[in-house]
Write an enzyme that holds these catalytic residues in place. Structure first.
Site, PDB file in Angstrom:
ATOM      1  N   LYS A 231      38.819  46.612  40.162  1.00 17.51           N
ATOM      2  CA  LYS A 231      39.765  47.076  39.118  1.00 17.51           C
ATOM      3  C   LYS A 231      39.384  48.446  38.575  1.00 17.51           C
ATOM      4  O   LYS A 231      39.196  48.642  37.370  1.00 17.51           O
ATOM      5  CB  LYS A 231      39.831  46.055  37.971  1.00 17.51           C
ATOM      6  CG  LYS A 231      40.226  44.646  38.379  1.00 17.51           C
ATOM      7  CD  LYS A 231      40.268  43.728  37.157  1.00 17.51           C
ATOM      8  CE  LYS A 231      40.660  42.311  37.514  1.00 17.51           C
ATOM      9  NZ  LYS A 231      39.590  41.603  38.274  1.00 17.51           N
TER      10      LYS A 231
ATOM     11  N   ASP B  21      37.500  43.275  44.445  1.00 18.21           N
ATOM     12  CA  ASP B  21      38.227  43.188  43.179  1.00 18.21           C
ATOM     13  C   ASP B  21      37.419  43.853  42.064  1.00 18.21           C
ATOM     14  O   ASP B  21      36.798  43.186  41.243  1.00 18.21           O
ATOM     15  CB  ASP B  21      38.484  41.707  42.867  1.00 18.21           C
ATOM     16  CG  ASP B  21      39.218  41.485  41.563  1.00 18.21           C
ATOM     17  OD1 ASP B  21      39.950  42.390  41.131  1.00 18.21           O
ATOM     18  OD2 ASP B  21      39.051  40.397  40.972  1.00 18.21           O
TER      19      ASP B  21
ATOM     20  N   ARG C 126      37.812  27.924  41.641  1.00 18.28           N
ATOM     21  CA  ARG C 126      37.089  26.679  41.408  1.00 18.28           C
ATOM     22  C   ARG C 126      37.607  25.500  42.219  1.00 18.28           C
ATOM     23  O   ARG C 126      36.824  24.623  42.588  1.00 18.28           O
ATOM     24  CB  ARG C 126      37.154  26.343  39.916  1.00 18.28           C
ATOM     25  CG  ARG C 126      36.519  27.399  39.038  1.00 18.28           C
ATOM     26  CD  ARG C 126      36.852  27.180  37.576  1.00 18.28           C
ATOM     27  NE  ARG C 126      36.375  28.296  36.760  1.00 18.28           N
ATOM     28  CZ  ARG C 126      36.654  28.448  35.484  1.00 18.28           C
ATOM     29  NH1 ARG C 126      37.419  27.559  34.863  1.00 18.28           N
ATOM     30  NH2 ARG C 126      36.183  29.473  34.809  1.00 18.28           N
TER      31      ARG C 126
ATOM     32  N   THR D 206      37.926  60.541  39.997  1.00 15.30           N
ATOM     33  CA  THR D 206      36.863  59.535  40.061  1.00 15.30           C
ATOM     34  C   THR D 206      37.381  58.226  40.646  1.00 15.30           C
ATOM     35  O   THR D 206      36.717  57.598  41.480  1.00 15.30           O
ATOM     36  CB  THR D 206      36.280  59.298  38.658  1.00 15.30           C
ATOM     37  OG1 THR D 206      35.729  60.526  38.173  1.00 15.30           O
ATOM     38  CG2 THR D 206      35.198  58.231  38.684  1.00 15.30           C
TER      39      THR D 206
ATOM     40  N   LYS E 186      37.274  37.026  48.184  1.00 11.67           N
ATOM     41  CA  LYS E 186      37.281  38.055  47.142  1.00 11.67           C
ATOM     42  C   LYS E 186      35.876  38.241  46.589  1.00 11.67           C
ATOM     43  O   LYS E 186      35.204  37.271  46.261  1.00 11.67           O
ATOM     44  CB  LYS E 186      38.223  37.669  46.004  1.00 11.67           C
ATOM     45  CG  LYS E 186      38.280  38.686  44.856  1.00 11.67           C
ATOM     46  CD  LYS E 186      39.245  38.260  43.775  1.00 11.67           C
ATOM     47  CE  LYS E 186      38.663  37.224  42.835  1.00 11.67           C
ATOM     48  NZ  LYS E 186      37.633  37.812  41.911  1.00 11.67           N
TER      49      LYS E 186
ATOM     50  N   THR F  64      45.758  37.944  33.936  1.00 13.93           N
ATOM     51  CA  THR F  64      46.385  36.627  33.794  1.00 13.93           C
ATOM     52  C   THR F  64      45.726  35.776  32.726  1.00 13.93           C
ATOM     53  O   THR F  64      46.216  34.700  32.398  1.00 13.93           O
ATOM     54  CB  THR F  64      46.374  35.868  35.139  1.00 13.93           C
ATOM     55  OG1 THR F  64      45.036  35.839  35.654  1.00 13.93           O
ATOM     56  CG2 THR F  64      47.284  36.548  36.140  1.00 13.93           C
TER      57      THR F  64
ATOM     58  N   HIS G  44      39.412  51.999  36.972  1.00 12.93           N
ATOM     59  CA  HIS G  44      40.229  52.582  35.911  1.00 12.93           C
ATOM     60  C   HIS G  44      39.469  53.783  35.385  1.00 12.93           C
ATOM     61  O   HIS G  44      38.534  53.639  34.591  1.00 12.93           O
ATOM     62  CB  HIS G  44      40.469  51.546  34.814  1.00 12.93           C
ATOM     63  CG  HIS G  44      41.427  51.998  33.745  1.00 12.93           C
ATOM     64  ND1 HIS G  44      41.902  51.159  32.775  1.00 12.93           N
ATOM     65  CD2 HIS G  44      42.013  53.196  33.493  1.00 12.93           C
ATOM     66  CE1 HIS G  44      42.730  51.801  31.974  1.00 12.93           C
ATOM     67  NE2 HIS G  44      42.798  53.052  32.390  1.00 12.93           N
ATOM     68  N   ASP G  45      39.862  54.981  35.824  1.00 12.78           N
ATOM     69  CA  ASP G  45      39.101  56.171  35.462  1.00 12.78           C
ATOM     70  C   ASP G  45      40.002  57.392  35.641  1.00 12.78           C
ATOM     71  O   ASP G  45      41.194  57.255  35.972  1.00 12.78           O
ATOM     72  CB  ASP G  45      37.854  56.268  36.345  1.00 12.78           C
ATOM     73  CG  ASP G  45      36.649  56.840  35.615  1.00 12.78           C
ATOM     74  OD1 ASP G  45      36.823  57.915  34.970  1.00 12.78           O
ATOM     75  OD2 ASP G  45      35.563  56.247  35.657  1.00 12.78           O
ATOM     76  N   ILE G  46      39.440  58.574  35.438  1.00 11.17           N
ATOM     77  CA  ILE G  46      40.221  59.781  35.676  1.00 11.17           C
ATOM     78  C   ILE G  46      40.597  59.822  37.155  1.00 11.17           C
ATOM     79  O   ILE G  46      39.928  59.223  38.002  1.00 11.17           O
ATOM     80  CB  ILE G  46      39.452  61.040  35.247  1.00 11.17           C
ATOM     81  CG1 ILE G  46      38.169  61.198  36.061  1.00 11.17           C
ATOM     82  CG2 ILE G  46      39.144  61.001  33.740  1.00 11.17           C
ATOM     83  CD1 ILE G  46      37.442  62.511  35.802  1.00 11.17           C
TER      84      ILE G  46
ATOM     85  N   GLN H 206      42.169  30.980  32.616  1.00 11.92           N
ATOM     86  CA  GLN H 206      43.500  31.505  32.878  1.00 11.92           C
ATOM     87  C   GLN H 206      44.530  30.897  31.927  1.00 11.92           C
ATOM     88  O   GLN H 206      44.392  29.778  31.461  1.00 11.92           O
ATOM     89  CB  GLN H 206      43.912  31.208  34.332  1.00 11.92           C
ATOM     90  CG  GLN H 206      42.932  31.707  35.376  1.00 11.92           C
ATOM     91  CD  GLN H 206      42.965  33.218  35.549  1.00 11.92           C
ATOM     92  OE1 GLN H 206      43.674  33.912  34.836  1.00 11.92           O
ATOM     93  NE2 GLN H 206      42.185  33.724  36.489  1.00 11.92           N
TER      94      GLN H 206
END
Length: 235
Positions: free
Chosen positions: A64, A62, A212, A71, A35, A121, A66-68, A191
């Protein structure tokens, strides 16, 4: 590149590409995926993905998004053009954003898996309520997972504590990618909703994101082998 049968995804959460590749070189791409998150990608850019691909790894990007809708769809398309195995958006971006992103991949014939983040999380119920969501984390995860599936995505990022319920709601084939995985001897870290690898798979998770416990181990492949052994013993 051949797809590993393993559900394990090792989080290369490093501040620079050199450190990430040093860890990657200690792993076997036939036994795990990797990742790439926001910090590494912001510092190293597409070169991080290219370097990992050249070593034979499939990459979960990864970021994430988050937009219009337009986009977000463009960003998902750009990620898929890099050849990544998986990329994600925030389900809180809504139906139109997710549908536009999924449709863009279909239109281009791109096979990158698209999943959505439900509730981070790291968040507790109290912290979620501070954002204006009155329901519990589980209720919000269920709501967003259903919306994600209706929008044509392949799965979600969720806690292992929600995997069993999402398997009931969305089916076994709906991907449930689970961070917050900690072997019994590992520290919990940031977490909150954590679970051991074997318990997470038994609960219904399809892929496990592990950081980790492997990346800080003196022998990363030995740590990976220990997790594989625990999974084999529970199957």
């Amino acid at each position: 590149m051949p797809a590993p049968e393993s559900p394990l995804i090792i989080a290369l959460d490093y501040p620079d590409l050199g450190a990430a590749l040093q860890l990657a070189d200690a792993l076997d791409p036939a036994r795990c995926r990797v990742k790439v998150g926001k910090e590494l990608f912001t510092r190293a850019g597409p070169a991080a993905v290219e370097a990992l691909h050249s070593r034979g790894f499939q990459v979960f990007l990864d970021l994430k998004f988050h937009d219009i809708p337009n986009t977000a769809a463009g960003a998902v398309e750009a990620a898929a053009d890099l050849g990544v195995w998986m990329v994600n958006v925030h389900a809180a971006g809504g139906r139109r954003m997710m549908e536009a992103s999924a449709e863009r991949l279909v239109k281009r014939g791109l096979e990158t898996h698209l999943i959505a983040v439900t509730v981070l999380t790291s968040m507790t119920d109290d912290e979620l309520q501070e954002t204006g969501v009155a329901d519990s984390a589980l209720s919000q995860v269920e709501r967003l997972a259903r919306l994600t599936q209706e929008s044509g995505l392949d799965g979600v990022v969720c806690s292992a504590h929600e995997s069993a319920r999402l398997r009931e709601l969305c089916g076994a084939g709906f991907l449930k990618v689970t961070p917050g995985i900690r072997p019994p001897s590992a520290e919990q870290g940031d977490q909150r909703r954590v679970m051991t690898p074997d318990a997470a798979m038994a609960a219904g998770s399809t892929h496990l994101v592990i950081g980790r416990a492997v990346t800080r181990a003196a022998d990363p492949m030995a740590a990976l082998a220990d997790i594989e052994l625990a999974l084999a013993g529970s199957s």
